[in-house]
Motif scaffolding. Sequence first.
Motif, PDB file in Angstrom:
ATOM      1  N   LEU A   1     -49.236 -36.675 -49.087  1.00  0.00           N
ATOM      2  CA  LEU A   1     -48.479 -35.462 -48.794  1.00  0.00           C
ATOM      3  C   LEU A   1     -48.229 -35.342 -47.284  1.00  0.00           C
ATOM      4  O   LEU A   1     -47.115 -35.072 -46.838  1.00  0.00           O
ATOM      5  N   ALA A   2     -49.279 -35.574 -46.521  1.00  0.00           N
ATOM      6  CA  ALA A   2     -49.146 -35.519 -45.064  1.00  0.00           C
ATOM      7  C   ALA A   2     -48.157 -36.573 -44.575  1.00  0.00           C
ATOM      8  O   ALA A   2     -47.409 -36.343 -43.623  1.00  0.00           O
ATOM      9  N   GLU A   3     -48.160 -37.718 -45.245  1.00  0.00           N
ATOM     10  CA  GLU A   3     -47.215 -38.774 -44.857  1.00  0.00           C
ATOM     11  C   GLU A   3     -45.785 -38.333 -45.118  1.00  0.00           C
ATOM     12  O   GLU A   3     -44.912 -38.501 -44.283  1.00  0.00           O
ATOM     13  N   ARG A   4     -45.566 -37.777 -46.289  1.00  0.00           N
ATOM     14  CA  ARG A   4     -44.215 -37.406 -46.677  1.00  0.00           C
ATOM     15  C   ARG A   4     -43.655 -36.309 -45.790  1.00  0.00           C
ATOM     16  O   ARG A   4     -42.476 -36.256 -45.534  1.00  0.00           O
ATOM     17  N   PHE A   5     -44.510 -35.417 -45.329  1.00  0.00           N
ATOM     18  CA  PHE A   5     -44.002 -34.263 -44.588  1.00  0.00           C
ATOM     19  C   PHE A   5     -44.368 -34.290 -43.106  1.00  0.00           C
ATOM     20  O   PHE A   5     -44.537 -33.254 -42.486  1.00  0.00           O
ATOM     21  N   ASN A   6     -44.536 -35.508 -42.584  1.00  0.00           N
ATOM     22  CA  ASN A   6     -44.710 -35.659 -41.138  1.00  0.00           C
ATOM     23  C   ASN A   6     -45.911 -34.965 -40.532  1.00  0.00           C
ATOM     24  O   ASN A   6     -45.875 -34.558 -39.375  1.00  0.00           O
ATOM     25  N   LEU A   7     -46.957 -34.823 -41.332  1.00  0.00           N
ATOM     26  CA  LEU A   7     -48.180 -34.252 -40.781  1.00  0.00           C
ATOM     27  C   LEU A   7     -49.201 -35.339 -40.467  1.00  0.00           C
ATOM     28  O   LEU A   7     -50.240 -35.073 -39.880  1.00  0.00           O
ATOM     29  N   ILE A   8     -48.884 -36.568 -40.884  1.00  0.00           N
ATOM     30  CA  ILE A   8     -49.882 -37.634 -40.793  1.00  0.00           C
ATOM     31  C   ILE A   8     -50.230 -37.932 -39.337  1.00  0.00           C
ATOM     32  O   ILE A   8     -51.347 -38.329 -39.031  1.00  0.00           O
ATOM     33  N   HIS A   9     -49.264 -37.707 -38.448  1.00  0.00           N
ATOM     34  CA  HIS A   9     -49.487 -37.945 -37.033  1.00  0.00           C
ATOM     35  C   HIS A   9     -50.635 -37.050 -36.528  1.00  0.00           C
ATOM     36  O   HIS A   9     -51.611 -37.518 -35.955  1.00  0.00           O
ATOM     37  N   ARG A  10     -50.502 -35.761 -36.803  1.00  0.00           N
ATOM     38  CA  ARG A  10     -51.537 -34.811 -36.367  1.00  0.00           C
ATOM     39  C   ARG A  10     -52.861 -35.039 -37.076  1.00  0.00           C
ATOM     40  O   ARG A  10     -53.919 -35.000 -36.480  1.00  0.00           O
ATOM     41  N   LEU A  11     -52.757 -35.262 -38.373  1.00  0.00           N
ATOM     42  CA  LEU A  11     -53.959 -35.489 -39.159  1.00  0.00           C
ATOM     43  C   LEU A  11     -54.679 -36.755 -38.690  1.00  0.00           C
ATOM     44  O   LEU A  11     -55.892 -36.750 -38.460  1.00  0.00           O
ATOM     45  N   GLY A  12     -53.903 -37.819 -38.505  1.00  0.00           N
ATOM     46  CA  GLY A  12     -54.478 -39.088 -38.060  1.00  0.00           C
ATOM     47  C   GLY A  12     -55.127 -38.965 -36.688  1.00  0.00           C
ATOM     48  O   GLY A  12     -56.236 -39.467 -36.470  1.00  0.00           O
ATOM     49  N   ASP A  13     -54.455 -38.273 -35.770  1.00  0.00           N
ATOM     50  CA  ASP A  13     -55.025 -38.059 -34.431  1.00  0.00           C
ATOM     51  C   ASP A  13     -56.344 -37.308 -34.516  1.00  0.00           C
ATOM     52  O   ASP A  13     -57.300 -37.626 -33.814  1.00  0.00           O
ATOM     53  N   TRP A  14     -56.358 -36.307 -35.386  1.00  0.00           N
ATOM     54  CA  TRP A  14     -57.574 -35.513 -35.515  1.00  0.00           C
ATOM     55  C   TRP A  14     -58.734 -36.371 -36.023  1.00  0.00           C
ATOM     56  O   TRP A  14     -59.849 -36.298 -35.505  1.00  0.00           O
ATOM     57  N   ILE A  15     -58.455 -37.218 -37.024  1.00  0.00           N
ATOM     58  CA  ILE A  15     -59.502 -38.075 -37.597  1.00  0.00           C
ATOM     59  C   ILE A  15     -60.049 -39.037 -36.533  1.00  0.00           C
ATOM     60  O   ILE A  15     -61.258 -39.177 -36.363  1.00  0.00           O
ATOM     61  N   VAL A  16     -59.119 -39.664 -35.798  1.00  0.00           N
ATOM     62  CA  VAL A  16     -59.525 -40.611 -34.759  1.00  0.00           C
ATOM     63  C   VAL A  16     -60.430 -39.919 -33.734  1.00  0.00           C
ATOM     64  O   VAL A  16     -61.494 -40.416 -33.362  1.00  0.00           O
ATOM     65  N   ARG A  17     -60.007 -38.748 -33.302  1.00  0.00           N
ATOM     66  CA  ARG A  17     -60.767 -38.014 -32.291  1.00  0.00           C
ATOM     67  C   ARG A  17     -62.152 -37.622 -32.800  1.00  0.00           C
ATOM     68  O   ARG A  17     -63.157 -37.772 -32.106  1.00  0.00           O
ATOM     69  N   GLU A  18     -62.171 -37.136 -34.042  1.00  0.00           N
ATOM     70  CA  GLU A  18     -63.429 -36.707 -34.636  1.00  0.00           C
ATOM     71  C   GLU A  18     -64.410 -37.887 -34.787  1.00  0.00           C
ATOM     72  O   GLU A  18     -65.597 -37.765 -34.480  1.00  0.00           O
ATOM     73  N   VAL A  19     -63.888 -39.030 -35.205  1.00  0.00           N
ATOM     74  CA  VAL A  19     -64.753 -40.197 -35.384  1.00  0.00           C
ATOM     75  C   VAL A  19     -65.259 -40.689 -34.020  1.00  0.00           C
ATOM     76  O   VAL A  19     -66.439 -41.022 -33.871  1.00  0.00           O
ATOM     77  N   CYS A  20     -64.376 -40.718 -33.023  1.00  0.00           N
ATOM     78  CA  CYS A  20     -64.805 -41.146 -31.681  1.00  0.00           C
ATOM     79  C   CYS A  20     -65.869 -40.208 -31.133  1.00  0.00           C
ATOM     80  O   CYS A  20     -66.875 -40.646 -30.559  1.00  0.00           O
ATOM     81  N   ARG A  21     -65.659 -38.924 -31.316  1.00  0.00           N
ATOM     82  CA  ARG A  21     -66.628 -37.943 -30.849  1.00  0.00           C
ATOM     83  C   ARG A  21     -67.987 -38.178 -31.516  1.00  0.00           C
ATOM     84  O   ARG A  21     -69.025 -38.221 -30.856  1.00  0.00           O
ATOM     85  N   GLN A  22     -67.961 -38.370 -32.828  1.00  0.00           N
ATOM     86  CA  GLN A  22     -69.201 -38.584 -33.576  1.00  0.00           C
ATOM     87  C   GLN A  22     -69.901 -39.873 -33.145  1.00  0.00           C
ATOM     88  O   GLN A  22     -71.122 -39.894 -32.962  1.00  0.00           O
ATOM     89  N   GLN A  23     -69.114 -40.916 -32.953  1.00  0.00           N
ATOM     90  CA  GLN A  23     -69.701 -42.189 -32.549  1.00  0.00           C
ATOM     91  C   GLN A  23     -70.364 -42.064 -31.169  1.00  0.00           C
ATOM     92  O   GLN A  23     -71.471 -42.567 -30.956  1.00  0.00           O
ATOM     93  N   ALA A  24     -69.687 -41.355 -30.254  1.00  0.00           N
ATOM     94  CA  ALA A  24     -70.255 -41.164 -28.914  1.00  0.00           C
ATOM     95  C   ALA A  24     -71.571 -40.394 -29.010  1.00  0.00           C
ATOM     96  O   ALA A  24     -72.554 -40.700 -28.323  1.00  0.00           O
ATOM     97  N   CYS A  25     -71.589 -39.409 -29.878  1.00  0.00           N
ATOM     98  CA  CYS A  25     -72.780 -38.590 -30.111  1.00  0.00           C
ATOM     99  C   CYS A  25     -73.937 -39.453 -30.613  1.00  0.00           C
ATOM    100  O   CYS A  25     -75.059 -39.364 -30.115  1.00  0.00           O
ATOM    101  N   TRP A  26     -73.648 -40.289 -31.589  1.00  0.00           N
ATOM    102  CA  TRP A  26     -74.698 -41.148 -32.161  1.00  0.00           C
ATOM    103  C   TRP A  26     -75.201 -42.153 -31.135  1.00  0.00           C
ATOM    104  O   TRP A  26     -76.398 -42.421 -31.045  1.00  0.00           O
ATOM    105  N   LYS A  27     -74.280 -42.706 -30.347  1.00  0.00           N
ATOM    106  CA  LYS A  27     -74.712 -43.674 -29.335  1.00  0.00           C
ATOM    107  C   LYS A  27     -75.608 -43.001 -28.304  1.00  0.00           C
ATOM    108  O   LYS A  27     -76.620 -43.553 -27.895  1.00  0.00           O
ATOM    109  N   ALA A  28     -75.215 -41.786 -27.931  1.00  0.00           N
ATOM    110  CA  ALA A  28     -76.019 -41.050 -26.953  1.00  0.00           C
ATOM    111  C   ALA A  28     -77.411 -40.771 -27.516  1.00  0.00           C
ATOM    112  O   ALA A  28     -78.389 -40.671 -26.773  1.00  0.00           O
ATOM    113  N   ALA A  29     -77.505 -40.655 -28.823  1.00  0.00           N
ATOM    114  CA  ALA A  29     -78.792 -40.391 -29.462  1.00  0.00           C
ATOM    115  C   ALA A  29     -79.552 -41.687 -29.766  1.00  0.00           C
ATOM    116  O   ALA A  29     -80.575 -41.667 -30.445  1.00  0.00           O
TER     117      ALA A  29
END
Length: 284
Positions: A81-109
């Motif tokens: 649905l996000a792909e069809r209606f041009n939301l995938i860009h925002r959604l994808g960016d959010w996922i990437v950011r969230e995963v990077c944030r989490q990974q940085a958190c785990w590495k710091a720990a």
Amino acid sequence: RAKGSDHSRYWFFNRQIHDTLLRQHELLERLQRAIERQELCVHYQPQVSSMSGRIENLEALVRWFPEDGGEPVPPSEFIPLAERFNLIHRLGDWIVREVCRQQACWKAAGLNGYRIDINFSGRQIAVPGVFDQLQRCMQEYHLNHRDIGIELTENVLVQADDSVLESLHRLYHRGMKIAIDDFGTGYSTLSYLKLFPVTSLKIDRSFVTDAPASPRDRAILAGIVFIAHRLGLEVVAEGVETLAQLELMRDLNCDLVQGHYHFRPMPAAEVQRLMRDQPLLSIP
Ligand code: C2E
Ligand code: MG
Ligand code: MG
Ligand code: MG
């Protein structure tokens, strides 16, 4: 009479199409709100060594638990649905950011060495600069190219243009892992293995499910693993649900297994406990 029944059939189908569109529209509006209000989260499913059972990597899987009290909506429904209606860009960016944030958190720990693989859909990689954005985000969180991996299905790869191919090569040369997801269900032409800089194959769940009862599936799997290993690729079996499947995948020399038999996708806090409780080095 015949004409009349055709007519009612027409209205019937029309009604169905109408309902489907209405539901989609409704879902789309809720998804837009969900992204804005951060109702989405990422769950993580461990990939474990088929030999030792040790957690090696994680796959990031987006989840949507609506705050309006509705049922959780599966990604197989809202990603398209996000792909069809041009939301995938925002959604994808959010996922990437969230995963990077989490990974940085785990590495710091002190939880080092667990790569997190991110899925990218077809329209998502068609967005210009999507992998530059990924790299920028990784830099921002001081991650290196071993901290994050990429998963693309064959059907996504077949749509990849030259600029995507170029980006993938760049990432590959910097040491990033690139997996073909759901391997065996798409076009499955071996030319992907020739053309694309991939490092792993994820064998689709359908083969894993059928393998214990099907010598044909086992023969196909043995062939896939043989070719993959000759090419220096890592092999992951998806959707391992039973001990019989695990043992078979181990006998077939699959390097890693991922599935409900070991772990379901789970919230970050839960997977963090699992990683923390595991001994630092596997003792064979
Ligand atoms: P996928 O990348 O092939 O992910 C594996 C799917 O199999 C996940 O479904 C996972 O929950 C499920 N699974 C894992 N182990 C088992 C098992 O033992 N048995 C069974 N029956 N299922 C198992 P999920 O999370 O519903 O995701 C479905 C698909 O949606 C994914 O397939 C992927 O193509 C897409 N997706 C999920 N998260 C993301 C994301 O963050 N970004 C993008 N672009 N796509 C995503
Ligand atoms: Mg995947
Ligand atoms: Mg898959
Ligand atoms: Mg899949």
